[in-house]
Design an enzyme around this catalytic site. Structure first.
Site, mmCIF file in Angstrom:
data_model
loop_
_atom_site.group_PDB
_atom_site.id
_atom_site.type_symbol
_atom_site.label_atom_id
_atom_site.label_comp_id
_atom_site.label_asym_id
_atom_site.label_seq_id
_atom_site.Cartn_x
_atom_site.Cartn_y
_atom_site.Cartn_z
ATOM 1 N N SER A 1 34.899 65.708 74.371
ATOM 2 C CA SER A 1 34.925 64.273 74.155
ATOM 3 C C SER A 1 34.318 63.456 75.300
ATOM 4 O O SER A 1 34.153 62.252 75.177
ATOM 5 C CB SER A 1 36.364 63.797 73.919
ATOM 6 N N GLY B 1 38.615 71.297 75.878
ATOM 7 C CA GLY B 1 37.242 71.611 76.257
ATOM 8 C C GLY B 1 36.417 70.378 76.509
ATOM 9 O O GLY B 1 35.195 70.440 76.653
ATOM 10 N N SER B 2 37.067 69.218 76.603
ATOM 11 C CA SER B 2 36.363 67.938 76.612
ATOM 12 C C SER B 2 35.579 67.634 77.875
ATOM 13 O O SER B 2 34.788 66.694 77.896
ATOM 14 C CB SER B 2 37.344 66.795 76.356
ATOM 15 N N LYS C 1 35.051 57.851 82.110
ATOM 16 C CA LYS C 1 35.256 57.982 80.675
ATOM 17 C C LYS C 1 36.039 56.773 80.159
ATOM 18 O O LYS C 1 36.871 56.194 80.872
ATOM 19 C CB LYS C 1 36.021 59.279 80.413
#
EC number: 3.5.1.4
Length: 534
Positions: free
Chosen positions: A211, A234-235, A136
């Site tokens: 995200s 909750g990413s 990420k």
């Protein structure tokens, strides 16, 4: 600025996107052979395009576990594996806009070095020897940007590595791309003013979530065998659910988080955690074990000294089923998936009880207030240097009022009491092993319409371990028509009004399994038990 000249932030963003595209030269096919915009599912394109050799397709379709086996056995070289994934990642970006940085030259040089070591010594460098792993965008790699979706952070390369970067490299992993995120990583879809919107490779009219939506899109497309994302509301789980892949949201302290970049630096009331994203549960377990067994607590002072420990698989589980969270009912495909899963689990002999959403609305309210406790100052200060406008999805931050110290302390007291009440209720349900729940109200949803993070955010407040997994059910436009039930409230009405059975037809549906805090090994073992029943 003249009437025709673009604002500074737009010029910076355009230059960054152009440079990213230039780094893909030689790895992407001629535009004439790309699928038309009207082709929504592009996951089959690599196989049908003629752009990939059979061996490249075989490599990029393999699980991480198989890749490691084949590299160790010298069936495949680390270099050819790396080149195959660089090529597929490049194509993924052209089709779904999922990358933020490329490290292709460095990755190939690393892979060559790993091959040389294996050939000369007969030994692997570490447990991830030669495995390409995507990251990420917020994970810092020296010399590379970590924009986190902010224009003012373009051309601001990192001067140090995130701890997990060094850990993965020491284990033999090959880092080759970083992936797109929403602005500040605080939107449940992946869209920002630098790179734009990432879309879902299974259906480009739908969101890949956020995200960690760049990661989920890349993994689902086959452009990464394993990725690392983060989760603060909750990413990890939302994007995994939107694209039908697996993820683990560990409790804080199991995985290292030090030296990663964030738009809310210093916000520690709700801790962000790192976790793996992959196409199989086996691969999630693999990466989790490697990270924890590296003993990251020697490098990250916030990591807990808890080695990975095997748990004995239970043949009979007691599961509490959360049918809805009291704020937004699951859309019809998710309702059906949960019902069908429960029936199969009952037939397999598991004990099923209902789990009420007591405290869930309160927990979500606490989460939201903690995110904007600074009155939006942190994000505003990052936007201001180039006059970058707020994303419309972040209106909540623009209207927030800063909390004083006293009010923040009261909020933390409220959180602590809620955590105690939830734990007491868990133990009162004698022998409860886990909660089975929707990951989100959606299979996925049209780009720009993801609205409710209640199913995931509650467990960030509680800091519980959770796995999101595809349950084997796919949305069906004939079976999953809207029921016309009275909505639970305004949020439920919006979620249900945005549901379109035809749009999500064929999309995989995911559920999440939640265990108590620091029960990562247990929740992964229980997920395997559930998958066997399905």
């Amino acid at each position: 600025m003249s009437g025709k000249e673009k604002p500074q932030w737009e010029q910076i963003s355009a230059a960054k996107r152009k440079a990213l595209l230039a780094s893909l030269e030689g790895l992407i096919p001629d535009p004439d052979i790309l699928p038309p915009d009207s082709q929504l599912d592009v996951t089959s394109f690599p196989a049908s395009s003629g752009w990939f050799k059979e061996r490249e397709l075989e490599i990029t379709a393999a699980s991480a576990s198989l890749i490691l086996t084949n590299i160790k056995g010298r069936t495949w070289s680390a270099e050819e594996v790396t080149r195959a994934f660089c090529k597929r990642a490049g194509l993924a970006h052209v089709l779904v806009n999922c990358l933020s940085e490329t490290l292709f030259d460095e990755a190939i040089a690393t892979a060559k070095s790993l091959d040389s070591h294996l050939n000369s010594t007969g030994e692997t460098v570490g447990p991830l020897h030669g495995l390409p792993i995507s990251l990420k965008d917020n994970f810092n790699i020296i010399g590379k940007d970590s924009t986190v979706g902010f224009v003012s952070w373009v051309n601001d390369p990192a001067k140090y590595n995130s701890n997990i970067v060094d850990l993965l490299r020491d284990a033999g992993a090959v880092l080759y791309v970083k992936t797109n995120v929403p602005t500040a990583m605080m939107i449940p879809e992946t869209v920002n003013n630098v790179f734009g919107r990432t879309v879902n490779p299974l259906n480009r009219s739908l969101t890949s979530g956020g995200s960690s939506g760049g990661e989920s899109a890349l993994v689902a497309f086959g452009g990464s065998p394993l990725g690392v994302g983060t989760d603060i509301g909750g990413s990890l789980r939302i994007p995994a659910a939107c694209t039908g892949i697996f993820t683990l949201r560990p409790s804080f302290g199991r995985f290292p988080t030090l030296r990663a970049r964030t738009g809310l630096a210093g916000q520690e009331a709700v801790n962000s955690v790192n976790g793996p994203m992959g196409r199989t549960l086996e691969d999630i377990v693999l990466l989790s074990k490697v990270i924890v067994n590296s003993e990251p607590w020697h490098k990250d002072p916030k990591c807990l000294p808890i080695p990975w420990h095997p748990v004995e698989a239970k043949t009979k589980l007691k599961l509490g089923v959360l049918w809805d969270d009291g704020m937004a009912k699951p859309t019809p495909p998710v309702q059906r998936a949960l019902k069908e899963t429960v029936e199969k689990l009952k037939k397999a002999g598991h004990d099923i009880v209902d789990w009420a959403p007591d405290g869930h609305a309160q927990a979500l309210g606490i989460l939201g207030r903690m995110f904007v406790a600074d009155g939006g100052k942190s994000i505003r200060k990052i936007l201001e240097p180039v006059n970058e406008p707020w994303r419309p999805e972040m209106e909540y931050y623009t209207k927030a009022q800063e909390l004083g110290v006293y009010d923040m302390w009261q909020l933390q007291l409220e959180r602590s009491e809620l955590c105690k009440q939830y734990l007491d209720r868990w133990h009162a349900c004698d022998g409860l092993d886990a909660i089975l729940a929707p990951t989100t109200p959606y299979a996925s949803v049209e780009n720009g319409k993801f609205k409710h993070v209640g199913y995931t955010g509650v467990y960030n407040i509680l800091d519980y371990s959770a796995v999101s997994f595809p349950c084997g059910v796919t949305a069906d436009k004939d079976l999953d028509q809207s029921t016309g039930e009275e909505p639970l409230g305004d949020m439920d009405a919006e979620v249900q009004n945005n549901y379109d059975a035809a749009n999500v037809h064929g999309m995989p549906v995911s559920l999440q399994l939640i265990a108590k805090r620091l029960e990562e090994e247990k929740v992964l073992s229980m997920t395997e038990t559930i998958l066997k029943a399905l």
